[in-house]
Write a protein that holds these residues in place. Structure first.
Motif, PDB file in Angstrom:
ATOM      1  N   GLU A  81       0.848  -1.192   0.000  1.00  0.00           N
ATOM      2  CA  GLU A  81       0.000   0.000   0.000  1.00  0.00           C
ATOM      3  C   GLU A  81       0.881   1.239   0.000  1.00  0.00           C
ATOM      4  O   GLU A  81       1.849   1.307   0.748  1.00  0.00           O
ATOM      5  CB  GLU A  81      -0.831   0.059   1.267  1.00  0.00           C
ATOM      6  N   ASP A  82       0.567   2.194  -0.847  1.00  0.00           N
ATOM      7  CA  ASP A  82       1.287   3.468  -0.860  1.00  0.00           C
ATOM      8  C   ASP A  82       0.523   4.425   0.050  1.00  0.00           C
ATOM      9  O   ASP A  82      -0.508   4.993  -0.330  1.00  0.00           O
ATOM     10  CB  ASP A  82       1.374   4.001  -2.285  1.00  0.00           C
ATOM     11  N   LYS A  83       1.028   4.595   1.260  1.00  0.00           N
ATOM     12  CA  LYS A  83       0.341   5.419   2.277  1.00  0.00           C
ATOM     13  C   LYS A  83       0.375   6.910   1.940  1.00  0.00           C
ATOM     14  O   LYS A  83      -0.429   7.673   2.442  1.00  0.00           O
ATOM     15  CB  LYS A  83       0.994   5.207   3.646  1.00  0.00           C
ATOM     16  N   GLN A  86      -3.468   9.910  -1.691  1.00  0.00           N
ATOM     17  CA  GLN A  86      -4.852  10.082  -1.268  1.00  0.00           C
ATOM     18  C   GLN A  86      -5.723   9.855  -2.488  1.00  0.00           C
ATOM     19  O   GLN A  86      -5.656  10.620  -3.452  1.00  0.00           O
ATOM     20  CB  GLN A  86      -5.079  11.471  -0.697  1.00  0.00           C
TER      21      GLN A  86
END
Length: 141
Positions: A81-83, A86
């Motif tokens: 996951e690319d935190k 958005q």
């Protein structure tokens, strides 16, 4: 309920491992990622060649792993996951997968290639050597 095997003929001796392999294959019915298996034409006298192609769009080379263990080909993909991002809409999930292909004795994995979101794994199936052996018959009194 007793399960009747198609390999339970008294003329098929030593095929228990094949029956277990068939059971494993039928249980692995997840459809992700989609894949093709094709026969690649080879020159006369060369081993038959096969190619497995998986649609792995969004995966980098570092996120993919192709291994052979005993007579099984494992193809795994792991995305993180690319935190930092958005999303307003998230339709492409970061997903993990594992595809397992059971290889016949003698099958050889030649290599793998990632191009345009397609992972191709090439295999060769050499022609088995025909062995004829005469068995001596002993006489017992």
């Amino acid at each position: 309920m007793t399960r009747v095997s198609s390999l339970s003929s008294p003329f098929l001796l030593g095929f228990d491992e094949i029956e277990r392999a068939l059971d494993r294959v039928t249980k692995a019915a997840d459809g992700y990622p989609p894949y093709n298996i094709e026969r690649i034409g080879g020159a006369e006298g060369q081993a038959e060649r096969l190619r497995i192609t998986l649609a792995v769009a969004g995966f980098t080379r570092e996120q993919l792993d192709v291994t052979v263990e005993e007579n099984q080909l494992f193809i795994r993909g792991r995305q993180q996951e690319d935190k930092a991002r958005q999303y307003l809409h998230r339709g492409i999930a970061a997903r993990q997968f594992q595809r397992t292909f059971l290889l016949a004795d003698g099958m050889e994995v030649l290599g793998a290639d990632l191009k345009n979101g397609l992972l191709s794994v090439d295999l060769a199936r050499p022609e088995p050597e025909r062995v004829v052996r005469s068995i001596a018959i002993s006489e017992q009194e």
